[in-house]
Design a protein around this motif. Structure first.
Motif, PDB file in Angstrom:
ATOM      1  N   UNK A  46       0.835  -1.207   0.000  1.00 19.66           N
ATOM      2  CA  UNK A  46       0.000   0.000   0.000  1.00 19.66           C
ATOM      3  C   UNK A  46       0.870   1.258   0.000  1.00 19.66           C
ATOM      4  N   UNK A  47       1.929   1.272   0.811  1.00 24.26           N
ATOM      5  CA  UNK A  47       2.816   2.438   0.878  1.00 24.26           C
ATOM      6  C   UNK A  47       3.424   2.736  -0.488  1.00 24.26           C
ATOM      7  N   UNK A  48       3.906   1.705  -1.167  1.00 24.64           N
ATOM      8  CA  UNK A  48       4.499   1.891  -2.501  1.00 24.64           C
ATOM      9  C   UNK A  48       3.432   2.347  -3.486  1.00 24.64           C
ATOM     10  N   UNK A  49       2.294   1.672  -3.471  1.00 24.19           N
ATOM     11  CA  UNK A  49       1.213   1.999  -4.397  1.00 24.19           C
ATOM     12  C   UNK A  49       0.709   3.425  -4.225  1.00 24.19           C
ATOM     13  N   UNK A  50       0.552   3.857  -2.984  1.00 22.57           N
ATOM     14  CA  UNK A  50       0.066   5.210  -2.740  1.00 22.57           C
ATOM     15  C   UNK A  50       1.036   6.249  -3.277  1.00 22.57           C
ATOM     16  N   UNK A  51       2.324   6.026  -3.092  1.00 21.42           N
ATOM     17  CA  UNK A  51       3.306   6.966  -3.617  1.00 21.42           C
ATOM     18  C   UNK A  51       3.251   6.969  -5.148  1.00 21.42           C
ATOM     19  N   UNK A  56      -1.585  10.052  -1.689  1.00 21.73           N
ATOM     20  CA  UNK A  56      -0.879  10.342  -0.448  1.00 21.73           C
ATOM     21  C   UNK A  56      -1.331  11.699   0.053  1.00 21.73           C
ATOM     22  N   UNK A  57      -0.784  12.128   1.153  1.00 20.44           N
ATOM     23  CA  UNK A  57      -1.175  13.404   1.754  1.00 20.44           C
ATOM     24  C   UNK A  57      -0.090  14.474   1.602  1.00 20.44           C
ATOM     25  N   UNK A  58       0.739  14.354   0.586  1.00 23.65           N
ATOM     26  CA  UNK A  58       1.763  15.360   0.358  1.00 23.65           C
ATOM     27  C   UNK A  58       1.099  16.635  -0.154  1.00 23.65           C
ATOM     28  N   UNK A  59       1.747  17.755   0.071  1.00 29.52           N
ATOM     29  CA  UNK A  59       1.169  19.052  -0.297  1.00 29.52           C
ATOM     30  C   UNK A  59       0.909  19.175  -1.802  1.00 29.52           C
ATOM     31  N   UNK A  60       1.688  18.471  -2.617  1.00 31.77           N
ATOM     32  CA  UNK A  60       1.474  18.547  -4.061  1.00 31.77           C
ATOM     33  C   UNK A  60       0.057  18.092  -4.420  1.00 31.77           C
ATOM     34  N   UNK A  71       3.136  26.367  -7.158  1.00 37.49           N
ATOM     35  CA  UNK A  71       4.320  26.960  -6.529  1.00 37.49           C
ATOM     36  C   UNK A  71       4.116  27.289  -5.044  1.00 37.49           C
ATOM     37  N   UNK A  72       2.875  27.199  -4.561  1.00 35.63           N
ATOM     38  CA  UNK A  72       2.590  27.473  -3.147  1.00 35.63           C
ATOM     39  C   UNK A  72       2.379  26.193  -2.322  1.00 35.63           C
ATOM     40  N   UNK A  73       2.583  25.053  -2.919  1.00 34.02           N
ATOM     41  CA  UNK A  73       2.376  23.773  -2.210  1.00 34.02           C
ATOM     42  C   UNK A  73       3.658  23.357  -1.493  1.00 34.02           C
ATOM     43  N   UNK A  84       6.625  17.461  -3.199  1.00 35.58           N
ATOM     44  CA  UNK A  84       6.164  16.449  -4.144  1.00 35.58           C
ATOM     45  C   UNK A  84       6.844  15.128  -3.791  1.00 35.58           C
ATOM     46  N   UNK A  85       6.628  14.122  -4.607  1.00 38.46           N
ATOM     47  CA  UNK A  85       7.173  12.799  -4.321  1.00 38.46           C
ATOM     48  C   UNK A  85       8.701  12.808  -4.253  1.00 38.46           C
ATOM     49  N   UNK A  86       9.326  13.584  -5.127  1.00 35.59           N
ATOM     50  CA  UNK A  86      10.789  13.662  -5.138  1.00 35.59           C
ATOM     51  C   UNK A  86      11.305  14.324  -3.858  1.00 35.59           C
ATOM     52  N   UNK A  87      10.703  15.433  -3.483  1.00 35.99           N
ATOM     53  CA  UNK A  87      11.107  16.121  -2.252  1.00 35.99           C
ATOM     54  C   UNK A  87      10.937  15.189  -1.056  1.00 35.99           C
TER      55      UNK A  87
END
Length: 159
Positions: A46-51, A56-60, A71-73, A84-87
């Protein structure tokens, strides 16, 4: 069997997904992600799939849902750049201690695509799960601190 060229430009989210998450066979077919074939505990899958699918709950994503300009996320943990996922997986200083333990799957110049392509799928799942748990714990601590501050303020006002 080449990628079908769309009639109009793809939105940025689709371009990002195509670049980082879609892999094609030599015949041009989309290949199934490696983690789907691995025997993994459900939490890791699930963790891999969500990413991978931006569930997921990332700001992006939160910002996208709430109409916040890209640019404000900004990451709410480090306040340095867009979360984002990379950050989240490779840059945020908040997770550096965790990242050190997983250098073997991150390599010297990690990308989300390379990370998801790692051969050690179980370790990848543990890494993402540990990042998520750490993020959740920090956010809970901030909520607890805010509640304590409000409680202290109310107590001071009343007495």
């Amino acid at each position: 069997y080449k990628w079908i060229t769309p009639l109009k430009p793809l939105p940025s989210k689709m371009l990002y997904y195509k670049k980082h998450f879609m892999h094609f066979s030599k015949l041009g077919f989309i290949t199934q992600p490696r983690y789907l074939d691995a025997l993994l505990p459900n939490a890791l899958r699930v963790a891999i799939g969500q990413l991978r699918i931006s569930s997921h709950q990332l700001e992006i994503e939160n910002g996208h849902t709430n109409g916040v300009p890209r640019e404000e996320r900004i990451c709410r943990l480090c306040h340095i750049e867009i979360e984002d996922e990379y950050h989240f997986t490779a840059k945020c200083p908040t997770y550096e201690e965790i990242r050190v333990k997983y250098r073997d799957i991150l390599g010297s110049s990690p990308t989300v695509s390379k990370l998801l392509d790692t051969l050690d799928i179980k370790k990848l799942g543990r890494y993402i799960l540990e990042l998520k748990q750490h993020r959740g714990n920090i956010k809970l601590q901030k909520v607890d601190n805010n509640v304590s501050n409000i409680h202290q303020h109310v107590t001071n006002e009343v007495f």
